[in-house]
Design a protein around this motif. Sequence first.
Motif, PDB file in Angstrom:
ATOM      1  N   LYS A 171       0.812  -1.223   0.000  1.00 57.69           N
ATOM      2  CA  LYS A 171       0.000   0.000   0.000  1.00 57.69           C
ATOM      3  C   LYS A 171       0.844   1.271   0.000  1.00 57.69           C
ATOM      4  O   LYS A 171       0.482   2.266  -0.635  1.00 57.69           O
ATOM      5  N   GLU A 172       1.943   1.266   0.710  1.00 59.43           N
ATOM      6  CA  GLU A 172       2.776   2.473   0.812  1.00 59.43           C
ATOM      7  C   GLU A 172       3.734   2.634  -0.361  1.00 59.43           C
ATOM      8  O   GLU A 172       4.485   3.604  -0.431  1.00 59.43           O
ATOM      9  N   ASP A 173       3.725   1.705  -1.305  1.00 61.95           N
ATOM     10  CA  ASP A 173       4.674   1.716  -2.419  1.00 61.95           C
ATOM     11  C   ASP A 173       4.095   2.450  -3.631  1.00 61.95           C
ATOM     12  O   ASP A 173       4.019   1.908  -4.734  1.00 61.95           O
ATOM     13  N   GLY A 174       3.650   3.689  -3.436  1.00 62.59           N
ATOM     14  CA  GLY A 174       3.070   4.464  -4.519  1.00 62.59           C
ATOM     15  C   GLY A 174       2.040   5.452  -4.001  1.00 62.59           C
ATOM     16  O   GLY A 174       1.957   5.723  -2.795  1.00 62.59           O
ATOM     17  N   THR A 175       1.232   5.957  -4.911  1.00 63.41           N
ATOM     18  CA  THR A 175       0.183   6.918  -4.556  1.00 63.41           C
ATOM     19  C   THR A 175      -1.127   6.177  -4.319  1.00 63.41           C
ATOM     20  O   THR A 175      -1.571   5.400  -5.163  1.00 63.41           O
ATOM     21  N   VAL A 176      -1.762   6.449  -3.169  1.00 62.43           N
ATOM     22  CA  VAL A 176      -2.975   5.720  -2.762  1.00 62.43           C
ATOM     23  C   VAL A 176      -4.220   6.492  -3.195  1.00 62.43           C
ATOM     24  O   VAL A 176      -4.309   7.706  -2.999  1.00 62.43           O
ATOM     25  N   TYR A 177      -5.187   5.761  -3.752  1.00 66.40           N
ATOM     26  CA  TYR A 177      -6.457   6.350  -4.169  1.00 66.40           C
ATOM     27  C   TYR A 177      -7.609   5.556  -3.560  1.00 66.40           C
ATOM     28  O   TYR A 177      -7.613   4.329  -3.622  1.00 66.40           O
ATOM     29  N   PRO A 178      -8.607   6.240  -2.980  1.00 68.06           N
ATOM     30  CA  PRO A 178      -9.764   5.529  -2.406  1.00 68.06           C
ATOM     31  C   PRO A 178     -10.800   5.224  -3.474  1.00 68.06           C
ATOM     32  O   PRO A 178     -10.776   5.795  -4.576  1.00 68.06           O
ATOM     33  N   PHE A 179     -11.714   4.338  -3.147  1.00 65.64           N
ATOM     34  CA  PHE A 179     -12.857   4.072  -4.007  1.00 65.64           C
ATOM     35  C   PHE A 179     -14.049   4.876  -3.498  1.00 65.64           C
ATOM     36  O   PHE A 179     -14.146   5.198  -2.311  1.00 65.64           O
TER      37      PHE A 179
END
Length: 221
Positions: A171-179
Motif C-alpha cells: 500500500k505504501e509503495d506508490g500513490t494511494v487512491y480511495p474508491f
Amino acid sequence: MRFIDAQPGDPVIRGLSHQLDEDRCTLRWQWPEGIQAVYIGRAFDILADDAGEGGASAPSDSPSDKLRLYTRNEYKANNGYHERIESVGRVVYTVYASVTEQGEAVLFRQPDGANRAVFSTGKARVTVSIREKGGWLQKFKTVEIRVMTEVPIPKEALCYVKKQGGYPAHKEDGTVYPFVMDFAAGKNVLPAIEVGKNDYVRLFFTDGKKYGQLYELVQGR
C-alpha cells in the motif's frame, strides 16, 4: 416491541457460547430465572472485530422483523439454538431476554455485550483483475479494474495504488487512491482510469490487519 437498557436485578443473558460444525451454528446460554422466551438477532458485521472475539461493544436495536422468538421449551427440546449459516464473514448473534408488559414484548439490551456472540465463518474470496489498454506511441493508457467478490464489501476496505515504473508491492509503495462506491457481491467492473504510460496499478486493503481477517485478496492482471 420495545428495547430497554438492563438495570441491576433485571433478567439478562449469561454464558452465551457458540459452536460451529461446518455450516451449522449452535448457540447455548444461561437462562435468567423466570424468563420463558428470548429474541435472537443475527447480522453480518465486518466491523465486529473491533471489539475482539466475543467483543463487548454495545449492541444496537434490531428491527423486529429480523429477530426470532425462541422459547425456553424449544431450547430444552433442541439442546440449544441451531441455525445454518451459508455466508462467509463475521457474524454477530445477539440474544435478548424478554418479558411481556401490557401485551407488549420488552427486550433487555446489555451494554456489557454478554448477550452477544461474534465469530468468523471464514474469509470471503476477493479476486482482482486489472486490464491495460494503450499503444506504444501513446503517452497515456487506460486501466480497467474488475473485482469479483463472494460478499458485499464496503469501499473503505479497498484502495488502489499507482506507481511509476512497476507494480507496487504494498500500500505504501506508490500513490494511494480511495474508491467512491461499495462493491456488490459478484462481478464489479469499475470505470476505466487514465494513467501514464509507465504507471502501474494494484489493489490493496486499506487496513491489512483488519480486513485481512475477513477477506482473501487474490491479485490478477
